[in-house]
Design a protein around this motif. Structure first.
Motif: not given
Ligand code: FAD
Length: 405
Positions: A16, A35, A44-45, A48, A131, A290, A300, A303
């Protein structure tokens, strides 16, 4: 304390945050992404890249550079019940330019977005900087205080975009608590080698009391073993040989290599959470991805939704942000635009979690494929419906924000 002044401060460099950073910077908005980690290397994040995101790469003009990255195409997804294969989703029937899912390590994708964003002079990614609290001024959020490698730093901005994931600290600082819906399952992730002669498609394998998802990662299978909520400890207590046997029973083609699960460290627990905020914004701050809504792993789609939120935010807010602080009504429009997709997707996920997945985990006799699975397999045209939900999402977003020359 060091101070950085910018238009937009994005907290979190996940899908995001990086997509939002890229889109706003590309629109000429001075953007800082914080970040907390030094790199994107976390396993394992979710790896896809969905057809809607692949189409977005085309809309952004990244096609050639994106396709040059190592990735694996998947055109269909099957359910295997008691050893019989049922094709559930056929991405090749989608009304998109890209009719397949791409599997790519998330760190490669995020590195790619960071590289593309870095081509814009208005973009800055500050790594190893966490942050910690919000700055308030005149009744609204005016930036964040963070801790970087050289000490504390203040980022002052017109808007803070909280994209810091499902344990969002910024969301807590804003006083928001997500509404949790509970989930009957947790997931254990591990990897096994992929060999010639293995089945082709990605699949969910259902047997009495166990479910295994196998995702093709080229030289390896990324495997998700589904357990009842809180079932991780009991499973581990039974010992690794019992776990290896359970994997071999449900996916017999893996039985010659389960010994490669060397120890429990190779098996990572994902505690499944499904939640969402009722309100995603307050003056000067907006949550996306998220941080606004943790999705179940069913389908899945986490993302994809995170990226779609970023696109909607950029489409709606880039123009106003160029002129100055954004009115609350603009932030509300982003939530209103995305909430329908989030609500509908979570509702579907919860039905599948309880009716199909939890039911299968409770079963102690051989399973019969659910009617829906049998119908989908028998009528291939219908396989476009799950493909649409997984690959495009409920409300796919398209880029409408112009590039600033
Ligand atoms: C084990 C696992 C498997 C998954 N498999 C899938 C899949 O196959 N397909 C799919 O679509 N989704 C999958 N997901 C879900 C998917 O990873 C998330 O929905 C997606 O990554 C959300 O993106 P985001 O950018 O909102 O948050 P995130 O990916 O969680 O990114 C948040 C970022 O913020 C950073 N951060 C956190 N707090 C701070 C702070 N205070 N200051 C600075 N940086 C900070 C973190 O380091 C991270 O890099 C999976 C999740 C997990 C945990």
């Amino acid at each position: 304390m060091a101070t950085v002044t910018t238009r937009l401060c994005v907290v979190g460099g996940g899908p995001a945050g990086m997509m939002a950073g890229l889109l706003f910077a590309r629109a000429g908005i001075e953007t800082v992404v914080l970040e907390k980690h030094a790199d994107f290397l976390r396993d394992f994040r979710g790896d896809t890249i969905h057809p809607s995101t692949l189409d977005l790469m085309d809309e952004l003009g990244f096609t050639a550079r994106f396709r040059a990255l190592p990735q694996r195409r998947v055109e269909s997804f099957s359910g295997v019940v008691d050893g019989r294969n049922y094709r559930v989703a056929d991405f090749s029937r989608l009304p998109t330019r890209n009719r397949f899912l791409s599997f790519m390590p998330q760190w490669d994708f995020l590195d790619f977005l960071a590289g593309e964003a870095g081509r814009n002079p208005s973009f800055r990614l500050i790594r190893r900087t966490e942050a910690q609290e919000l700055i308030a001024a005149d009744g609204q959020v005016a930036g964040v205080r963070a801790q970087g490698p050289e000490g504390p730093v203040e980022i002052r901005s017109h808007l803070v975009l909280c994209a810091d994931g499902r344990h969002s600290r910024m969301r807590d600082c804003a006083g928001f608590t997500p509404r949790a819906f509970g989930a009957p399952i947790d997931v254990l992730w591990f990897r096994l080698p992929r060999r010639d002669g293995d089945p082709e498609a990605a699949a969910g394998r259902f047997g009495p009391g166990r479910i295994l998802i196998t995702l093709d990662r080229g030289d390896a299978w990324q495997c998700a073993y589904v357990v009842p909520k809180g079932g991780d400890a009991a499973l581990r207590a039974k010992g690794l040989p019992a776990f290896r046997n359970a994997v071999a029973e449900i996916a017999p083609f893996l039985s010659d290599r389960t010994a490669e699960i060397a120890d429990w460290d190779a098996v990572k627990l994902l505690t499944v959470t499904v939640d969402r905020l009722t309100r995603w914004y307050r003056p000067g701050l907006l949550c996306i991805g998220d941080a606004a809504h943790a999705m179940s792993p069913v389908g899945g789609v986490g993302i994809n939704l995170a990226i779609q939120d970023a696109v909607a935010a950029a489409n709606i807010l880039a123009g106003p942000l160029r002129a100055g602080p954004v009115a609350e009504a603009g932030l509300a429009r982003v939530q209103a635009r995305r909430m329908f997709a989030v609500r509908t997707t979570q509702a579907l996920q919860r039905v599948i979690q309880s009716r199909v997945i939890a039911a299968s985990l409770k079963a102690d006799a051989p399973l019969r494929a659910p009617l829906a699975l049998r119908i989908l397999d028998a009528v291939p045209m219908l396989q476009v419906l799950p493909a649409r939900l997984i690959g495009m999402g409920v409300r796919p977003e398209h880029l409408r924000v112009p590039t600033q020359a």
